[in-house]
Design a protein around this motif. Structure first.
Motif, PDB file in Angstrom:
ATOM      1  N   LEU A 116       0.835  -1.194   0.000  1.00  0.00           N
ATOM      2  CA  LEU A 116       0.000   0.000   0.000  1.00  0.00           C
ATOM      3  C   LEU A 116       0.874   1.249   0.000  1.00  0.00           C
ATOM      4  CD1 LEU A 116      -2.828   1.300   0.297  1.00  0.00           C
ATOM      5  CD2 LEU A 116      -2.529   1.086   2.778  1.00  0.00           C
ATOM      6  N   TYR A 118       0.787   5.795  -0.964  1.00  0.00           N
ATOM      7  CA  TYR A 118       0.075   7.021  -1.316  1.00  0.00           C
ATOM      8  C   TYR A 118       1.087   8.017  -1.852  1.00  0.00           C
ATOM      9  CZ  TYR A 118      -4.009   5.429   1.312  1.00  0.00           C
ATOM     10  OH  TYR A 118      -5.091   4.721   1.759  1.00  0.00           O
ATOM     11  N   LYS A 150      -4.177   7.124  -3.793  1.00  0.00           N
ATOM     12  CA  LYS A 150      -3.927   5.782  -3.268  1.00  0.00           C
ATOM     13  C   LYS A 150      -3.425   4.877  -4.377  1.00  0.00           C
ATOM     14  CE  LYS A 150      -6.197   2.039  -0.733  1.00  0.00           C
ATOM     15  NZ  LYS A 150      -7.467   1.591  -0.136  1.00  0.00           N
ATOM     16  N   TYR A 152      -0.090   1.589  -5.022  1.00  0.00           N
ATOM     17  CA  TYR A 152       0.820   0.587  -4.478  1.00  0.00           C
ATOM     18  C   TYR A 152       2.182   0.690  -5.142  1.00  0.00           C
ATOM     19  CZ  TYR A 152      -0.574  -1.917  -8.704  1.00  0.00           C
ATOM     20  OH  TYR A 152      -0.834  -2.260 -10.003  1.00  0.00           O
ATOM     21  N   GLY A 168      -4.230   3.115  -7.847  1.00  0.00           N
ATOM     22  CA  GLY A 168      -5.270   2.099  -7.871  1.00  0.00           C
ATOM     23  C   GLY A 168      -5.177   1.151  -6.689  1.00  0.00           C
ATOM     24  N   GLU A 169      -6.057   0.170  -6.716  1.00  0.00           N
ATOM     25  CA  GLU A 169      -6.140  -0.805  -5.626  1.00  0.00           C
ATOM     26  C   GLU A 169      -5.217  -1.981  -5.889  1.00  0.00           C
ATOM     27  OE1 GLU A 169      -7.968  -0.545  -2.797  1.00  0.00           O
ATOM     28  OE2 GLU A 169      -8.731   1.413  -3.415  1.00  0.00           O
ATOM     29  N   GLU A 171      -4.837  -5.696  -6.227  1.00  0.00           N
ATOM     30  CA  GLU A 171      -5.777  -6.768  -6.556  1.00  0.00           C
ATOM     31  C   GLU A 171      -5.606  -7.923  -5.577  1.00  0.00           C
ATOM     32  OE1 GLU A 171      -4.689  -7.639 -10.558  1.00  0.00           O
ATOM     33  OE2 GLU A 171      -5.192  -5.628 -11.237  1.00  0.00           O
TER      34      GLU A 171
END
Length: 173
Positions: A116, A118, A150, A152, A168-169, A171
């Motif tokens: 994670l 930012y 946000k 990674y 992005g997120e 997965e």
């Protein structure tokens, strides 16, 4: 198991300037903290409480005004960040010339492929310069100055010292 402090890392983009501060692909990251033994993000919550005539307390939550104090930051010509901080301080720079990007990474699982992260535009302001017998010190503050994105970074890129940010997120595996 608690996370060790090195699990939370902060990087500044040393390419600097208002154009560079918009593009993470062009960022040249350097980690902050080489000589620092205690550094936190001060969230500075902005909350206003007041009691009305009915005896009820009303809370107005205005969010946060986060900042970081990087102290000490010893003058070291081997650091990519050093000439930038020196020039801000000695040149008494202000405004857009003090803007850069900050990358914040938290490594919760060292075996994970992605962590994670930012990215955010920040204002970097030296607080003083000089210091004692330990060396020439240029402590600085970092103030958030833009939208927080946000995303990674890959574990491999963090280990190499050159994190690569992707918005992005993460997965699910």
């Amino acid at each position: 198991m608690k996370l060790e402090r090195e699990a939370l890392a902060h990087f500044l983009d040393t390419s600097w300037g208002k154009d560079a501060a918009k593009d993470t692909a062009k960022a040249v990251w350097e980690i902050i903290g080489e000589d620092i033994d205690d550094m936190s993000v001060d969230l500075n919550p902005d909350v206003e409480k007041r009691k009305n005539i009915l005896g009820k307390t009303k809370v107005n939550d205005k969010g946060y005004e986060p900042s970081i104090s990087a102290d000490p930051f010893y003058a070291n010509p081997e650091y990519k960040l050093y000439p930038k901080i020196r020039d801000l301080a000695l040149g008494r720079k202000k405004g857009d010339t003090c803007k850069s990007l900050m990358l914040e990474v938290i490594v919760e699982d060292t075996t994970a492929a992605k962590h994670l992260a930012y990215v955010q535009e920040v204002l970097v302001k030296p607080q003083s310069y000089g210091g004692g017998t330990e060396g020439v010190n240029f402590p600085f503050n970092i103030e958030e100055d833009g939208a927080r994105v946000k995303g990674y970074v890959t574990g491999e890129s963090v280990k190499s010292g050159n994190p690569v940010f992707t918005a992005g997120e993460i997965e699910a595996a």
